[in-house]
Motif scaffolding. Structure first.
Motif, PDB file in Angstrom:
ATOM      1  N   ASN A   1      40.785  46.497  32.484  1.00  0.00           N
ATOM      2  CA  ASN A   1      40.660  45.218  32.761  1.00  0.00           C
ATOM      3  C   ASN A   1      42.082  44.511  33.158  1.00  0.00           C
ATOM      4  OD1 ASN A   1      39.102  42.597  32.543  1.00  0.00           O
ATOM      5  ND2 ASN A   1      40.689  42.246  30.838  1.00  0.00           N
ATOM      6  N   LEU A   2      43.174  45.056  32.548  1.00  0.00           N
ATOM      7  CA  LEU A   2      44.731  44.497  32.703  1.00  0.00           C
ATOM      8  C   LEU A   2      44.744  45.040  34.365  1.00  0.00           C
ATOM      9  CD1 LEU A   2      46.331  45.422  29.691  1.00  0.00           C
ATOM     10  CD2 LEU A   2      45.678  43.164  30.454  1.00  0.00           C
ATOM     11  N   LEU A   3      44.258  46.148  34.737  1.00  0.00           N
ATOM     12  CA  LEU A   3      44.826  46.693  35.946  1.00  0.00           C
ATOM     13  C   LEU A   3      44.115  46.026  37.112  1.00  0.00           C
ATOM     14  CD1 LEU A   3      44.816  50.579  35.484  1.00  0.00           C
ATOM     15  CD2 LEU A   3      46.824  48.866  35.727  1.00  0.00           C
ATOM     16  N   HIS A   4      42.910  45.389  36.764  1.00  0.00           N
ATOM     17  CA  HIS A   4      41.966  44.537  37.990  1.00  0.00           C
ATOM     18  C   HIS A   4      41.775  43.245  37.669  1.00  0.00           C
ATOM     19  CE1 HIS A   4      39.491  48.442  38.345  1.00  0.00           C
ATOM     20  NE2 HIS A   4      40.612  48.688  38.888  1.00  0.00           N
ATOM     21  N   THR A   5      42.643  42.592  36.828  1.00  0.00           N
ATOM     22  CA  THR A   5      42.829  41.169  36.452  1.00  0.00           C
ATOM     23  C   THR A   5      44.124  40.631  36.842  1.00  0.00           C
ATOM     24  OG1 THR A   5      41.043  41.421  34.756  1.00  0.00           O
ATOM     25  CG2 THR A   5      42.113  39.423  34.792  1.00  0.00           C
TER      26      THR A   5
ATOM     27  N   PRO B   1      46.712  38.227  35.622  1.00  0.00           N
ATOM     28  CA  PRO B   1      46.975  37.687  34.063  1.00  0.00           C
ATOM     29  C   PRO B   1      47.032  36.217  33.980  1.00  0.00           C
ATOM     30  CG  PRO B   1      49.028  38.621  35.381  1.00  0.00           C
ATOM     31  CD  PRO B   1      47.838  38.853  36.260  1.00  0.00           C
ATOM     32  N   LEU B   2      47.424  35.379  34.988  1.00  0.00           N
ATOM     33  CA  LEU B   2      47.684  34.168  35.168  1.00  0.00           C
ATOM     34  C   LEU B   2      46.170  33.268  34.903  1.00  0.00           C
ATOM     35  CD1 LEU B   2      49.199  31.393  35.030  1.00  0.00           C
ATOM     36  CD2 LEU B   2      49.204  31.595  37.744  1.00  0.00           C
ATOM     37  N   THR B   3      45.368  33.501  35.916  1.00  0.00           N
ATOM     38  CA  THR B   3      44.007  32.872  36.234  1.00  0.00           C
ATOM     39  C   THR B   3      42.909  33.576  35.545  1.00  0.00           C
ATOM     40  OG1 THR B   3      43.777  34.134  38.131  1.00  0.00           O
ATOM     41  CG2 THR B   3      44.886  31.843  38.346  1.00  0.00           C
ATOM     42  N   GLU B   4      43.158  34.852  35.074  1.00  0.00           N
ATOM     43  CA  GLU B   4      42.030  35.770  34.554  1.00  0.00           C
ATOM     44  C   GLU B   4      41.167  36.054  35.625  1.00  0.00           C
ATOM     45  OE1 GLU B   4      40.742  34.444  30.779  1.00  0.00           O
ATOM     46  OE2 GLU B   4      42.766  34.637  30.064  1.00  0.00           O
TER      47      GLU B   4
ATOM     48  N   VAL C   1      49.825  25.951  36.225  1.00  0.00           N
ATOM     49  CA  VAL C   1      48.955  24.903  35.574  1.00  0.00           C
ATOM     50  C   VAL C   1      47.884  24.667  36.347  1.00  0.00           C
ATOM     51  CG1 VAL C   1      48.449  23.025  34.460  1.00  0.00           C
ATOM     52  CG2 VAL C   1      50.159  24.322  33.976  1.00  0.00           C
ATOM     53  N   VAL C   2      48.512  24.243  37.762  1.00  0.00           N
ATOM     54  CA  VAL C   2      47.602  23.912  38.911  1.00  0.00           C
ATOM     55  C   VAL C   2      46.504  25.211  39.342  1.00  0.00           C
ATOM     56  CG1 VAL C   2      47.384  23.254  41.170  1.00  0.00           C
ATOM     57  CG2 VAL C   2      48.953  22.275  39.786  1.00  0.00           C
ATOM     58  N   LEU C   3      47.188  26.247  39.294  1.00  0.00           N
ATOM     59  CA  LEU C   3      46.371  27.591  39.666  1.00  0.00           C
ATOM     60  C   LEU C   3      45.014  27.865  38.781  1.00  0.00           C
ATOM     61  CD1 LEU C   3      49.266  29.892  40.861  1.00  0.00           C
ATOM     62  CD2 LEU C   3      47.483  28.932  42.122  1.00  0.00           C
ATOM     63  N   LYS C   4      45.494  27.916  37.612  1.00  0.00           N
ATOM     64  CA  LYS C   4      44.631  27.967  36.434  1.00  0.00           C
ATOM     65  C   LYS C   4      43.550  27.167  36.437  1.00  0.00           C
ATOM     66  CE  LYS C   4      47.562  28.460  32.895  1.00  0.00           C
ATOM     67  NZ  LYS C   4      47.891  28.843  31.636  1.00  0.00           N
ATOM     68  N   GLU C   5      43.616  25.668  36.553  1.00  0.00           N
ATOM     69  CA  GLU C   5      42.963  24.570  36.657  1.00  0.00           C
ATOM     70  C   GLU C   5      41.779  24.725  38.109  1.00  0.00           C
ATOM     71  OE1 GLU C   5      40.600  21.535  35.663  1.00  0.00           O
ATOM     72  OE2 GLU C   5      41.953  22.485  34.617  1.00  0.00           O
ATOM     73  N   ALA C   6      42.583  25.122  39.200  1.00  0.00           N
ATOM     74  CA  ALA C   6      41.715  25.242  40.235  1.00  0.00           C
ATOM     75  C   ALA C   6      40.793  26.664  40.418  1.00  0.00           C
ATOM     76  CB  ALA C   6      42.661  25.563  41.360  1.00  0.00           C
ATOM     77  N   SER C   7      41.256  27.694  39.508  1.00  0.00           N
ATOM     78  CA  SER C   7      40.415  28.825  39.336  1.00  0.00           C
ATOM     79  C   SER C   7      39.269  28.416  38.513  1.00  0.00           C
ATOM     80  CB  SER C   7      41.217  30.063  39.071  1.00  0.00           C
ATOM     81  OG  SER C   7      41.593  29.786  37.557  1.00  0.00           O
ATOM     82  N   LYS C   8      39.455  27.732  37.468  1.00  0.00           N
ATOM     83  CA  LYS C   8      38.780  27.041  36.612  1.00  0.00           C
ATOM     84  C   LYS C   8      37.322  26.515  37.183  1.00  0.00           C
ATOM     85  CE  LYS C   8      37.668  24.461  32.297  1.00  0.00           C
ATOM     86  NZ  LYS C   8      38.535  23.413  31.765  1.00  0.00           N
ATOM     87  N   ARG C   9      37.890  25.463  38.103  1.00  0.00           N
ATOM     88  CA  ARG C   9      36.930  24.505  38.737  1.00  0.00           C
ATOM     89  C   ARG C   9      36.356  25.373  39.925  1.00  0.00           C
ATOM     90  NH1 ARG C   9      40.506  18.850  39.813  1.00  0.00           N
ATOM     91  NH2 ARG C   9      41.150  18.620  37.623  1.00  0.00           N
ATOM     92  N   ILE C  10      36.906  26.217  40.503  1.00  0.00           N
ATOM     93  CA  ILE C  10      35.941  27.241  41.343  1.00  0.00           C
ATOM     94  C   ILE C  10      34.889  27.816  40.748  1.00  0.00           C
ATOM     95  CG2 ILE C  10      36.121  29.182  43.098  1.00  0.00           C
ATOM     96  CD1 ILE C  10      39.056  28.233  43.879  1.00  0.00           C
ATOM     97  N   GLN C  11      35.253  28.677  39.534  1.00  0.00           N
ATOM     98  CA  GLN C  11      34.322  29.448  38.804  1.00  0.00           C
ATOM     99  C   GLN C  11      33.006  28.645  38.347  1.00  0.00           C
ATOM    100  OE1 GLN C  11      36.134  32.560  36.340  1.00  0.00           O
ATOM    101  NE2 GLN C  11      38.073  31.784  36.561  1.00  0.00           N
ATOM    102  N   GLU C  12      33.524  27.232  38.183  1.00  0.00           N
ATOM    103  CA  GLU C  12      32.367  26.413  37.642  1.00  0.00           C
ATOM    104  C   GLU C  12      31.269  26.347  38.441  1.00  0.00           C
ATOM    105  OE1 GLU C  12      34.327  22.953  36.370  1.00  0.00           O
ATOM    106  OE2 GLU C  12      34.688  23.616  34.297  1.00  0.00           O
TER     107      GLU C  12
ATOM    108  N   ARG D   1      42.098  36.142  42.819  1.00  0.00           N
ATOM    109  CA  ARG D   1      43.203  35.497  43.311  1.00  0.00           C
ATOM    110  C   ARG D   1      44.001  36.333  44.331  1.00  0.00           C
ATOM    111  NH1 ARG D   1      48.917  34.156  40.330  1.00  0.00           N
ATOM    112  NH2 ARG D   1      49.845  33.073  41.803  1.00  0.00           N
ATOM    113  N   ILE D   2      44.162  35.912  45.406  1.00  0.00           N
ATOM    114  CA  ILE D   2      44.975  36.471  46.502  1.00  0.00           C
ATOM    115  C   ILE D   2      46.055  35.877  47.126  1.00  0.00           C
ATOM    116  CG2 ILE D   2      44.753  37.690  48.926  1.00  0.00           C
ATOM    117  CD1 ILE D   2      42.616  39.023  47.072  1.00  0.00           C
ATOM    118  N   GLY D   3      47.220  36.701  46.828  1.00  0.00           N
ATOM    119  CA  GLY D   3      48.654  35.800  47.073  1.00  0.00           C
ATOM    120  C   GLY D   3      48.885  34.706  45.955  1.00  0.00           C
ATOM    121  N   SER D   4      49.851  33.778  46.515  1.00  0.00           N
ATOM    122  CA  SER D   4      50.057  32.900  45.427  1.00  0.00           C
ATOM    123  C   SER D   4      49.314  31.752  45.113  1.00  0.00           C
ATOM    124  CB  SER D   4      51.495  32.186  46.062  1.00  0.00           C
ATOM    125  OG  SER D   4      51.175  31.811  47.241  1.00  0.00           O
TER     126      SER D   4
END
Length: 307
Positions: free
Chosen positions: A151-155, A157-160, A209-220, A230-233
């Protein structure tokens, strides 16, 4: 009936031969260096009830001489993992092997039991069960550690979300499933607008913080069966199994609106998050993440130019 007093090692004997039960009780009572207690049940059902109601260290299980005698071992094993020593009316390697196959730790011939053999067998059964339990626990911990490492190798760490390695695995699996099922595989590349400016002006902490919030909104806005990485920055690639192009466009629009749904309010800043998206349908032939990104970025560029 209880044949002995306070216990250190508690034994349950299921056996309807009173003289055998008395002999076993005497052996345990005289065991040097260790205290035993023993309960006796004459019938299997009574013994199974005792196993439900109390805790024992080892079971001495008398079985019948007929071919189906080992059925009693199987009945016990369905209810309990207690170490079992089978007491049978005949001995031999074949019978011993059958007992072990059914879930017992050892086998003794009722007609040949003596104090030394009985104590040795009880100790062996308890020790082998403890070893089995320890090996099982170690195996479980190893599997858990392996799963955690994978899981660590495939995830990311910031956005999960998945990282590139995790997406490669998911993509390979989805291409194979798409070929077998004959369905279409959609992809959406999400590029956060002006993310470099946020990092430069407000710092990388705010950017995270922006990246984590954006990923959360996408997943919803996507299904549990979809894959987000997450690909790149500041880019996210979403794989949509069994999704046609028109459906991918609808999902992309939901993601775009979801990302920009409301400003992100921080302690000292209010940030409006927006994103540009590129939508494409993947071919049945496997293509690399780099190929998908190349096509997706062309679509994102057009999206940005169109505002």
């Amino acid at each position: 009936m209880t044949l002995m007093g306070d216990k250190k090692t508690k034994v349950l004997l299921i056996e309807n031969n009173e003289s055998l039960a008395s002999m076993v009780g005497n052996v345990l009572d005289k065991a040097p260096g260790k205290d035993y207690s023993m309960d006796v049940s004459e019938e299997l059902n009574q013994g199974l009830k005792r196993l439900d109601e109390d805790s024992y260290d080892v079971l001495l299980l008398g079985v019948s001489q007929d071919k189906n005698g080992m059925g009693a071992v199987e009945e016990v094993r369905k209810k309990s993992s207690i170490p079992i020593v089978v007491l049978g009316a005949k001995n031999g390697e074949a019978v011993h092997a059958e007992a072990v196959k059914c879930g017992a730790q050892d086998y003794l011939d009722k007609d040949k039991i003596d104090s030394s053999l009985l104590m040795q067998s009880l100790k062996y059964a308890i020790d082998i069960k403890r070893t089995e339990d320890a090996l099982q626990e170690a195996s479980t911990k190893l599997n858990q550690a392996s799963a955690k490492l994978t899981n660590l190798l495939h995830t990311d760490p910031l956005t999960e979300c998945l990282n590139v390695a995790g997406l490669e695995v998911a993509l390979q699996n989805e291409f194979e499933r798409a070929r077998r099922g004959g369905w279409t595989l959609g992809a959406v590349l999400v590029d956060l607008d002006d993310f470099n400016r946020i990092n430069a002006q407000l710092g990388h902490g705010v950017g995270d913080v922006v990246l984590k919030e954006a990923s959360k909104r996408i997943q919803e806005k996507i299904r549990p069966t979809d894959h987000i990485a997450r690909i790149g920055s500041d880019e996210f690639l979403i794989i949509l199994p069994d999704t046609r192009y028109a459906e991918s466009m609808l999902v992309a629009e939901k993601m775009r609106l979801g990302v920009a749904e409301s400003p992100l309010r921080l302690a000292s800043e209010t940030i409006r998050i927006t994103a540009s998206l590129g939508v494409l349908t993947l071919p049945y032939e496997f293509c690399s993440i780099e190929e998908i990104l190349s096509l997706g970025r062309l679509a994102v560029r057009e999206s940005k130019m169109m505002g």
